[in-house]
Enzyme design. Structure first.
Site, short mmCIF file in Angstrom:
data_model
loop_
_atom_site.label_atom_id
_atom_site.label_comp_id
_atom_site.label_asym_id
_atom_site.label_seq_id
_atom_site.Cartn_x
_atom_site.Cartn_y
_atom_site.Cartn_z
N ARG A 116 -1.66 14.52 47.45
CA ARG A 116 -1.53 14.37 45.98
C ARG A 116 -2.77 14.88 45.24
O ARG A 116 -2.74 15.07 44.03
CB ARG A 116 -1.26 12.92 45.62
CG ARG A 116 -2.34 11.94 46.02
CD ARG A 116 -1.95 10.50 45.68
NE ARG A 116 -2.95 9.55 46.13
CZ ARG A 116 -3.01 9.03 47.33
NH1 ARG A 116 -2.12 9.40 48.26
NH2 ARG A 116 -3.93 8.14 47.66
N TYR A 117 -3.88 15.09 45.99
CA TYR A 117 -5.11 15.56 45.35
C TYR A 117 -5.32 17.07 45.50
O TYR A 117 -5.97 17.68 44.66
CB TYR A 117 -6.32 14.84 45.96
CG TYR A 117 -6.29 13.34 45.79
CD1 TYR A 117 -6.28 12.76 44.52
CD2 TYR A 117 -6.26 12.50 46.90
CE1 TYR A 117 -6.24 11.39 44.37
CE2 TYR A 117 -6.22 11.12 46.76
CZ TYR A 117 -6.22 10.57 45.49
OH TYR A 117 -6.18 9.21 45.34
N THR A 118 -4.84 17.65 46.58
CA THR A 118 -5.13 19.06 46.86
C THR A 118 -4.05 19.98 46.28
O THR A 118 -2.93 19.54 46.01
CB THR A 118 -5.25 19.30 48.37
OG1 THR A 118 -4.03 18.91 49.00
CG2 THR A 118 -6.39 18.49 48.96
N ALA A 121 -5.78 13.49 50.65
CA ALA A 121 -4.33 13.28 50.63
C ALA A 121 -3.66 14.41 49.84
O ALA A 121 -4.28 15.02 48.96
CB ALA A 121 -4.01 11.93 49.99
#
Length: 606
Positions: A139-141, A137
């Site tokens: 928000r992680y990368t 997602a």
């Protein structure tokens, strides 16, 4: 107790003002008019604003994303969360966060779909060669622009391209990017519009720059001399047929075959597939191999598994003893997506109209586009240089008598009269006088003015050079050639896709070999079939049969024998003895109706 009578409420009369005129009426519409007014605007929007790339090599979604990242300062700065980029991009692209993030993933280095990725990514961005390996997602990368993006945005602030309003008229965005190399052919692009599509294969950047330079010097240059063949990020083996490739170069349409690359150990016990065609995925290949194995077409294989890890793609095939790995791969190329065709359709938007063009025509259009960009850049720099020279020439005149300038300013009673008085006193125009009037008192000294005016001669030389460039097309072409040479040196890579001549491959291909040996064939009344070798038959006992069944036929034949099975539905099925596994007398054998996938209720009778 007597029941009270229900008092009936009077029916309210309908207000004539609430009646909708024409409500409930059935209207006849001409289908051609309806399509023209309702469907055509949508179709044109998809063609012009979504699916087909333009001469700079980008679709609108790509351009909006990259320009947003450029404005966020991500070309030289540190990475930021992908969710932040997606949110900012929605100011230009209102199609939703999922669509924007998908676009970013496909442009990223981590996804491994592009020869020259535009997004420098960190984290799980999935893989182009995997169907099931999903990206994390947003928000992680994290992401930023790759160094090659300097070649996209280096001149964007110099009026090289037109800017248009975004969807809500609150911002400006570029209609094209002033790319310094033909990115339209440097990376793959696919898109499905309405009634048309686009599929552009990528080429090696060094070969592409060399070809473009050759076309600039000689518009009749032979493309195939410098542009050998397409080159893909995933590597593989391209089956080269000169006539096919030249036809694609000429017409922009056609297809060529790409094979997977493999290696095997000395013992030949397993085959490792490390590169696959760009049109398929590791999962699709494994599924097809398993399907063919279950159908009995790949008896040489004992196991297949996906061993992909951080080092890259790896599909491992375990083979049975005595199998020739090269011959097995030739068979796999025929029956699985390990060999696939890449179809080309070089459809590009030129001046708002879709056109299918050959490589030479696309590069000629790009050269014309780049020529206009260079002209606009030079003209922008020329205008800036002339403006600066004009101001410095005014300042130089002040140098002749600084005390006079100070006296004029001090003796002027009204502020509004300072500029006119300076104009009269030194014979300068309003722009020059304004510039002088804005200089701080501390800077009204000989040293400051000399420092500022020492660039006048250099500016005059630069202006002369720029005017000379604008007056001669050959000098603009020389600038483009130098830029292409620079891009090739900075970002050029060795070919990843190996070229293999199709004529040589055809000679190496072998027909499928079916081992031939004597067998005894048995067929029972209930439709059971056995294939037993004479050796196994001599050492075995009585034939096992289902209760009430009896042996109908017993034939001596070979493993290559053709068989015809006749059914009670007046149909006949053809098979080979080799399609059935070797059995024993102690087994029931294969039920033919199931083995040959006959219709429900259909039984073999002979």
């Amino acid at each position: 107790m007597a029941k009270k009578k229900k008092t009936e409420k009077p029916v309210e009369e309908m207000d004539p003002n609430t009646h909708i005129l024409g409500a409930g009426d059935v209207l006849r519409q001409n289908i051609t008019e309806t399509l023209e007014t309702n469907y055509m605007p949508y179709a044109m929007s998809v063609i012009l604003s979504r699916a087909i790339p333009e001469i700079d090599g980008f679709k609108p979604s790509h351009r909006k994303l990259l320009y947003t990242m450029y404005k966020m300062g991500l070309i030289n700065g540190a990475r930021t969360k992908s969710a932040n980029i997606v949110g900012q991009t929605m100011k230009l692209n209102p199609h939703g966060d999922a669509a924007i993030y998908d676009t970013m993933v496909r442009l990223s280095r981590g996804y491994e779909a592009l020869l020259h990725p535009f997004v420098d990514s960190k984290g799980n961005f999935g893989k182009a060669y995997s169907r099931d390996m999903q990206w994390a997602a947003p928000r992680y990368t994290e992401a930023k622009l790759a160094p090659i993006c300097n070649e996209l945005f280096n001149e964007i602030d110099k009026d090289t391209v037109d800017f248009v309003d975004n969807y809500d008229n609150t911002m400006k965005e570029p209609s094209l990017l002033p790319v310094r190399f033909p990115s339209i052919l440097a990376n793959p692009t696919t898109g499905i519009a309405v009634g048309m599509a686009s599929s552009i294969c990528p080429f090696n950047l060094r070969e592409l720059c060399e070809t473009t330079i050759a076309l600039i010097k000689d518009p009749e240059a032979e493309i195939s001399d410098t542009l050998k063949a397409p080159d893909f990020a995933g590597g593989g083996l391209l089956l080269y047929d000169r006539e096919t490739i030249e036809n694609i170069y000429k017409t922009g349409r056609g297809g060529f075959k790409i094979r997977a690359r493999y290696k095997y150990d000395k013992d030949g016990k397993c085959i490792d597939i490390t590169e696959i065609p760009p049109t398929t995925t590791a999962e699709a290949i494994i599924d097809k191999v398993v399907e063919k194995f279950k159908a009995g077409a790949l008896r040489e294989i004992s196991d297949i598994r996906d061993e992909t890890d951080k080092s890259g793609l790896k599909i491992t095939i375990d083979v049975k003893k005595g199998t020739d790995p090269d011959k097995l791969m030739q068979k796999l190329y025929k029956v699985t997506p390990l060999e696939d065709t890449f179809s080309c359709n070089f459809n590009v938007l030129i001046a708002g109209a879709p056109r299918v063009m050959g490589v030479a025509e696309i590069l000629s259009e790009w050269i014309a586009f780049r020529t206009e960009c260079v002209k606009r850049r030079v003209y922008f720099d020329l205008t800036k240089a002339k403006d600066k020279l004009h101001l410095l020439e005014g300042l130089q005149k002040i140098l002749l008598d600084i005390d006079k300038a100070i006296k004029i300013i001090r003796s002027t009673e009204e502020e509004s009269e300072v500029v006119p008085n300076l104009m009269i006193g030194f014979g300068i125009d309003e722009i020059q006088a304004n510039y002088v009037a804005e200089i701080k008192l501390r800077h009204l000294n000989r040293e400051y003015i000399l420092k500022r005016t020492q660039d006048i001669e250099q500016l005059r030389e630069d202006i002369e050079k720029m005017e000379d460039i604008l007056a001669h097309k050959s000098k603009i072409k020389k600038i483009i050639v130098n830029e292409l040479t620079d891009v090739s040196k900075k970002y050029g890579q060795d070919r990843r896709t190996e070229i293999v001549f199709a004529s040589e491959i055809a000679e190496d291909e072998v027909e499928e070999e079916i081992p031939d040996f004597p067998v005894n064939l048995f067929f029972s009344k209930e439709g059971y079939f056995k294939k037993i070798t004479p050796q196994a038959l001599r050492t075995s006992g009585e034939q096992k049969l289902k209760e009430g069944d009896e042996m109908l036929l017993e034939i001596e034949a070979t493993n290559n024998t053709d068989l015809l099975f006749f059914t009670d539905q007046c149909q006949v099925y053809k098979a080979k003895a080799a399609d059935f596994d070797l059995g024993k007398a102690s087994q029931l054998g294969d039920f033919v109706a199931t083995k040959l996938q006959m219709d429900d209720g259909e039984n073999t009778i002979y």
